[in-house]
Scaffold this motif. Structure first.
Motif, mmCIF file in Angstrom:
data_model
loop_
_atom_site.group_PDB
_atom_site.id
_atom_site.type_symbol
_atom_site.label_atom_id
_atom_site.label_comp_id
_atom_site.label_asym_id
_atom_site.label_seq_id
_atom_site.Cartn_x
_atom_site.Cartn_y
_atom_site.Cartn_z
ATOM 1 N N ALA A 1 -4.994 4.105 1.653
ATOM 2 C CA ALA A 1 -4.142 4.515 2.780
ATOM 3 C C ALA A 1 -4.734 5.735 3.470
ATOM 4 N N ILE A 2 -5.130 6.714 2.663
ATOM 5 C CA ILE A 2 -5.654 7.949 3.243
ATOM 6 C C ILE A 2 -6.948 7.668 4.003
ATOM 7 N N PHE B 1 -7.806 4.921 5.402
ATOM 8 C CA PHE B 1 -7.503 4.198 6.621
ATOM 9 C C PHE B 1 -7.050 5.159 7.707
ATOM 10 N N LEU B 2 -6.184 6.080 7.309
ATOM 11 C CA LEU B 2 -5.675 7.019 8.296
ATOM 12 C C LEU B 2 -6.789 7.946 8.782
ATOM 13 N N ILE C 1 -0.509 -0.314 9.661
ATOM 14 C CA ILE C 1 -1.137 1.018 9.705
ATOM 15 C C ILE C 1 -0.198 1.999 10.397
ATOM 16 N N LEU D 1 2.711 2.826 8.096
ATOM 17 C CA LEU D 1 2.329 3.346 6.782
ATOM 18 C C LEU D 1 2.752 4.812 6.584
ATOM 19 N N LEU E 1 0.629 12.059 11.279
ATOM 20 C CA LEU E 1 0.263 10.756 11.829
ATOM 21 C C LEU E 1 1.501 9.925 12.141
ATOM 22 N N PHE F 1 -9.877 6.999 8.878
ATOM 23 C CA PHE F 1 -10.718 6.111 9.655
ATOM 24 C C PHE F 1 -10.226 6.030 11.101
ATOM 25 N N ILE G 1 0.835 -1.201 0.000
ATOM 26 C CA ILE G 1 0.000 0.000 0.000
ATOM 27 C C ILE G 1 0.874 1.257 0.000
#
Lengths: 371, 255, 656
Positions: C48-49, C51-52, A223, A226, A161, C54, A133
């Motif tokens: 990806a975006i 998910f982040l 996650i 990422l 993040l 989320f 991903i």
């Protein structure tokens, strides 16, 4: 006549020397602390890897999983410590001995094969997900979409993040992957968030989560890492000079041809460094897997007693960092010391190895690829 | 027809979605098999115009053609069915800063053909040799085709870039100040090469050096603030300009 | 000629076409390979975006339900009378703290005066237990013997074996065991040991009866302590009445509270299940759904009888009845305490430590009086029917002074102890890390030779890769002991907080986290220094400034915003660190006692990150405790996000 350029021994000079040395001492305090920690751990940990008689390597430590360690004294004050299995045999063999002050210490005997295997699996699955991903997302972000306001906002939030504490990701992983992710099952749990029939079969699609499992842990780690991977990969893609892209376009290459032939090949080392950096971060992380993937005691190795890939992925595993955390509960016991130091030394060697690799890769990259 | 290989008609161009125009209504006809030079002070839009000709400006999100048309070989290059990639295969470009890929000399030259799907080794060999000869580089590099292009000198690298461009046999070669990063000797070689190439290709060159324009070009356009002030044969421009601004610029009174 | 050229041109136009080549046609879209590739990458990017995104939504969603949920629990606590009990408990807690201080002073004083005598008792007790073990069998034999020579001989043998047994116990081992009882005893004097031995022998020979001398010792000592002892005795029982009222309210209200809240939870489950049943297919031919529906109906049937009736009105009447006695009991406590305090003021105090403790206790006593008055008026106003507002539950979370979970009592979710703990540890860590890391950055960037910088930089960056759990365990095993040993050194006693009481404490966590933060701060600060244009430095040096002046007057000010960003990011990293604090901060959820001044660094605290890692295993998803942990997570998330976004903006601005 005196030389006007000669060195003067004034207050300024003294002040400079003083601050030079105090700054230097600051620097070396940090280095000294690091050396103290490393040498201490290695000196106490490495002896666990070896033993006095042939074959000199403590094979038990690397080929067995952690077991309960039994510690006791006999009536003569002689101290014993061995794994629980051996202890039970020992009692049978020595009926005449009295057992005084028997203590069973969790995960303090045996070896670290189970945790090692668990960590390996977690890291591999996590990196497969995160790289797949992450690299494609970074290609999209750096090559396909422009520099609009929204895109730069998205970039900034991804960067932000990357600094969120891992325990927050862990909490998220616990909530989503362990308790909310969808599974197909015949008997949905009561606490499933949502249940509906699965196609035409007799099963249900139940959002009840994967439980404490390898998959949940890997996904949580993925996650978490990422943002790091996306940021680092995008950076290395951006470092490829614009001229390469222009030249390629000017020769009539399509966008994908340009990316594949004259951007990616030159960004690969950077992507590689990013992924090793990611591995270092993931392998050393404890909180996320503690919440989502691990258990301290498990008698089977991850590939034993598994029926099919799904049960492989949804089993809980042991992991080296969590194993170390478990061992921290016995700070004072002399008998646990070899296991404690052995485990942290092995773990440190592993993680440091990756860190060293990423640093070497980065340095080679800097020296080799200059355009 | 021969005198109108590239036709610009009242072309306007903006870098910021039309808020300010960088090019304000340029009308030009560029003839085939000649060298046309764009001169003018910095920021007058000559490089921008050059990049419009093979739609390199498409790579910038906020770039926009505000008015007018560009026709190359009689086709509007902004027509909806025109693919910028097909266009660039016919309108090649050489950049200010020589930019060979960090690959071997051979791979650099063969790049354009390979992305067009050419896999035949002998065809590639032939094309590489032809292009390198065409750019007068063959004798210097024939023994080390497999070595990295980054090992060449600056002038050689720029000629390699030209070889890379002519390998795909474009109709037009755009050159964006190809000699600005080179020393005088290398410059002389590149200039010589450009004069040679004129026989087969139509060349549009942006340059800051007026001597260079007068040495190599057949026609010259003088730009100022996004507009064409004067466009004529080079001789006329340099010896008998019709505009005061042109004369000032050429005689070095400003810019 | 003309024809020919025309032909050639038409040829060339024929040959050259810029037209787009056809790709596959799929669902009316002209898809070519390039589009597909772009779609693939774009899909992943948006995944990806999403998910982040989320993560943010999920955190918010899981956390936000906490506020109304906590409100319900608070309301239940009020209706059942727990709140009233808590009002009384606050006074009792204050009393306990005060009594502990005074008692400590007393014990300390007593040890100072009669230490030797005092140690006789535990030594004797130790020996006694050895005798018990040793002679279990032999005594049986011994008592069976007749009187006479034999018995005398046997008694001698017995005496001998007691001596052997006690001799076997090494003095260190004895000391270790005694230390557990008398924490401040360091040595056993020979005299005390000998005396205890004699008593132990007596004990063995007199059929297990504790010799009078031994049982008399404590009373004797207390008598000799005089006024001090009387003061402590006066204080000791002053809280009895209040404690009794508290206990009876507590007992009653706990029953009410538990019943109400269990009823509610069961009702909620039933509602949930019935909703699920409704959503199922009612058609009996749908076998899959009908079995599920049957199972859920059964669950409901199981849950229904668990909902029991309760007479809250009756219970609350009892609570009010008890409350009416409160004021008198509270006044009694204060007045009796006052008597004790007065006695204390007259009592003779010799040791400095006791004096300090007594001085502190007089301040605490004033506080207790205040607390008591405050709670008295609160109790007078207390009304079980007063509604709890949402705002109440928000403040109860953010400013609540207690985080108590896992007991039978009402769970309290107050962020304050965790937040202050995290903050305190981070501040201590920054105190160490900032000077070291910034100093190192300036040194490496401005003063070090190229070769030196060549190993210093990667060396410090390398530290970043040490896993936090390794550092945590290392802290527990090695640094904790070192630090405690160091704090007990006499020449360091001037340091506030030394000697350290708790093995795991703020200072230890701070030191370890400082080590973790160093590379982060160093790397970013060094980057910032590096970004200062060379021209500035050269200009300054050319004016005749030396390196130090250039560094401090030109380079550091020019990179100040970057350095500040580096410090803040280091802070963000430290406050979000989990494993180290979980292992070494001591995990006691209480607000650090700032009245100790800087000495607070010797206390154990709990942290926001630590509480999540510690308690996640105890909770089921969806319950209030779970939501409370998510609230804590959300607070952490917002803190780190705001620190990061400010810093990234600063860094982005600089790099332009």
């Amino acid at each position: 006549m005196s030389n006007p350029f000669q060195t003067k021994q004034g207050w300024n000079q003294r002040k400079e020397r003083l601050s030079f040395w105090s700054l230097r001492i600051c620097t070396y305090i940090i280095i000294a602390a690091a050396i103290f920690i490393f040498s201490n751990i290695f000196m106490k940990g490495v002896p666990t890897f070896f033993k006095a008689e042939a074959p000199y390597i403590n094979t038990e430590f690397f080929t067995e999983s952690p077991q309960i360690l039994s510690v006791w004294e006999d009536q003569d004050g002689q101290e014993y410590s061995m794994t629980k299995k051996n202890y039970e045999q020992w009692i049978v063999a020595h009926p005449e001995k009295e057992i005084i002050g028997l203590k069973n210490l969790t995960a303090s005997g045996g070896g670290i094969l189970g945790p090692l295997a668990g960590t390996f699996l977690l890291v591999v699955i996590c990196m497969i997900i995160a790289l797949f991903i992450g690299v494609s997302a970074s290609i999209y972000l750096s090559e396909y979409c422009g520099k609009g306001k929204i895109m730069s906002m998205i970039r900034l939030s991804i960067l932000n993040l990357a600094g969120v504490p891992s325990i927050v990701f862990a909490l998220f992983g616990l909530g989503v992957f362990c308790w909310l992710a969808p599974v197909i099952t015949d008997v949905p749990k009561d606490n499933a968030a949502f249940v509906c029939g699965w196609l035409w079969t007799d099963s249900y699609l139940s959002f009840q989560g994967w439980g404490t499992s390898l998959l949940a842990g890997s996904c949580t780690l993925a996650i978490m890492v990422l943002p790091v991977i996306i940021t680092a990969c995008e950076e290395s893609l951006r470092a490829v000079p614009k001229g390469f892209r222009e030249a390629s376009y000017a020769l009539g290459a399509t966008q994908w041809q340009t990316i594949r032939k004259s951007v990616l090949p030159f960004a690969i080392p950077g992507v590689l460094t990013a992924s090793v950096l990611g591995i270092t971060r993931v392998a050393g992380e404890t909180a996320p897997i503690m919440l989502t993937a691990t258990m301290s005691e498990k008698s089977t190795l991850p590939w034993e007693q598994v029926e099919g890939p799904w049960s492989f992925l949804t089993q809980s595993v042991q992991a080296l960092p969590f194993h170390i955390y478990t061992l921290a509960k016995f700070p004072d016991s002399e008998h646990v010391k070899p296991m404690q130091y052995g485990s942290i030394a092995a773990f440190l060697i592993l993680v440091m190895g990756f860190a060293l690799l990423s640093m070497m890769l980065r340095n080679r990259l800097r020296n080799k690829l200059k355009w | 027809m021969n005198s109108k290989l590239i036709q610009l008609e009242d072309l306007g161009f903006s870098y910021d979605l039309g808020k300010t125009e960088t090019i304000k209504g340029v009308t030009l006809d560029i003839p085939a098999n000649q060298v046309t030079a764009f001169i003018g002070p910095s920021g007058c839009g000559k490089s921008t115009l050059l990049r419009c000709l093979n739609r390199m400006n498409d790579l910038i999100d906020t770039a926009k053609i505000t008015r007018g048309t560009i026709k190359i070989l009689g086709q509007d290059i902004h027509a909806s069915d025109v693919d910028s990639i097909e266009l660039r295969k016919h309108v090649g470009m050489v950049f200010q800063k020589y930019n060979p890929f960090p690959k071997s000399i051979y791979d650099n030259v063969a790049y354009g053909l390979r992305i067009q799907g050419e896999k035949n080794k002998s065809t590639l060999d032939e094309a590489v040799e032809r292009s390198l000869r065409g750019s007068a580089l063959w004798d210097e590099v024939k023994d080390r085709l497999k070595t990295s292009a980054l090992g060449l000198s600056g002038g050689q690298q720029q000629r390699l870039c030209i070889a890379r461009t002519i390998a795909v046999q474009p109709k037009v070669i755009l050159m964006d100040e190809p000699c600005s990063a080179l020393d005088p000797i290398a410059t002389a070689k590149v200039e010589e090469l450009i004069t040679e190439l004129r026989k087969e290709y139509t060349i549009v060159i942006v340059t800051h050096s007026m001597q260079q324009a007068s040495r190599i070009s057949d026609r010259t356009a003088f730009f100022y603030l996004g507009e064409v002030v004067e466009y004529n044969t080079t001789e006329t421009i340099f010896q008998n300009p019709s505009q005061q601004q042109t004369e000032d610029y050429i005689s070095g009174r400003f810019g | 000629m003309k024809n020919k050229s025309d032909l050639a041109e038409s040829d060339s136009t024929e040959e050259v076409s810029f037209k787009r080549k056809r790709g596959f046609r799929l669902m009316g879209l002209n898809l070519n390979a390039d589009g597909a590739v772009k779609g693939f990458f774009g899909g992943n990017a948006y995944l990806a975006i999403l998910f982040l995104l989320f993560i943010c939504i999920f955190l918010f969603k899981s956390a936000i339900g906490f506020i109304p949920g906590y409100r319900t629990e608070l309301a239940e606590a009020r209706i059942s009378g727990i709140e009233a009990a808590n009002h009384i408990n606050y006074q009792l807690v204050g009393y306990d703290a005060l009594y502990t201080k005074i008692n400590q002073a007393f014990i300390n004083e007593r040890r100072d005066r009669f230490g030797d005598l005092e140690t006789v008792v535990p030594i004797y007790e130790e020996l006694e237990s050895i005798v018990d073990d040793k002679l279990e069998d032999e005594v049986d034999e011994y008592t069976e013997l007749d009187d006479g020579d034999k018995k005398e001989a046997s008694a001698l043998a017995l005496k001998e074996s007691i001596k052997n047994a006690s001799a076997k116990l090494s003095r260190e081992a004895l000391l270790k065991k005694i230390k557990a009882r008398l924490p401040e005893t360091d040595t056993i004097s020979d005299e005390a040991y000998a005396r205890a031995l004699i008593y132990a022998e007596q004990y063995a020979l007199n059929d297990y009866e504790t010799p009078d001398e031994i049982s008399r010792i404590p009373a004797m000592i207390n008598e000799q302590m005089g006024g001090f002892y009387k003061a402590v005795e006066a204080i000791k029982h002053s809280d009895d009445d209040l404690r009794q009222i508290y206990a009876s309210i507590e007992k009653k209200s706990q029953v009410t509270y538990r019943t109400i809240s269990n009823n509610r939870k069961n009702q909620e489950s039933i509602d949930e299940l019935s909703k699920n049943i409704e959503s199922l297919d009612t058609d009996p031919s749908n076998k899959r759904d009908s079995t599920r529906s049957a199972a859920m109906t059964k669950r409901i049937a199981e849950l229904k009888p668990k909902i029991v009736d309760i007479d809250t009105a009756e219970n609350i009447k009892f609570v009010y009845n008890e409350i009416s006695k409160h004021d008198a009991a509270a006044d009694k406590m204060i007045s009796e305490f006052q008597v004790g305090v007065d006695l204390l003021a007259k009592a003779e105090v010799k040791t400095e430590k006791s004096e300090i403790l007594i001085k502190e206790s007089s301040r605490l006593f004033d506080e207790l009086k205040e607390i008591s008055n405050e709670r008295k008026s609160l109790l007078a106003e207390w009304n079980h029917e007063k509604p709890v507002t949402l705002w109440n539950s928000v403040t109860a979370f953010f400013f609540g002074a207690d985080w108590k979970t896992g007991s039978d009592r009402q769970n309290l979710y107050g962020l304050m102890p965790l937040f202050t703990g995290s903050l305190l540890i981070s501040l201590v860590a920054m105190l160490f890390a900032v000077p070291l890391a910034i100093g190192a950055a300036i040194y490496v960037n401005q003063f070090a030779t190229k070769r030196e910088a060549g190993f210093l930089k990667p060396g410090i960056e390398f530290i970043q890769a040490i896993p936090s759990v390794v550092l945590g365990l290392f802290g527990v095993l090695v640094v904790a002991g070192l630090l405690q040993g160091l704090s007990e050194c006499g020449w360091l006693s001037w340091v506030p907080g030394f000697p350290i009481q708790d093995r795991l404490n703020v200072l230890l966590a701070g030191i370890l986290l400082a080590f973790m933060a160093c590379p982060t701060i160093f790397t970013l600060a060094e980057d910032a220094l590096n970004n200062v244009p060379k021209a500035y430095t050269e200009a300054s040096l050319a004016m005749g400034a030396n390196k130090l002046q250039t560094a401090l007057k030109i380079v550091v000010p020019a990179s100040l915003s970057g350095i500040v960003a580096a410090i803040m990011l280091g802070f963000g990293r430290v406050i979000g660190e989990t494993m180290v604090v979980l292992l070494v901060a001591g995990n006691k959820a209480r607000i650090p006692d700032l009245s100790n001044g800087i000495g607070v660094i010797g206390e154990s605290v709990h942290t926001m990150t630590g509480i999540i890692a510690q308690e996640y295993g105890e909770v089921e998803p969806g319950v209030l405790h779970w939501k409370a942990l998510f609230m804590v997570g959300l607070v952490l998330f917002l803190i780190s996000l705001s620190i990061n976004s400010v810093c990234q903006r600063v860094i982005a601005k600089r790099s332009k």
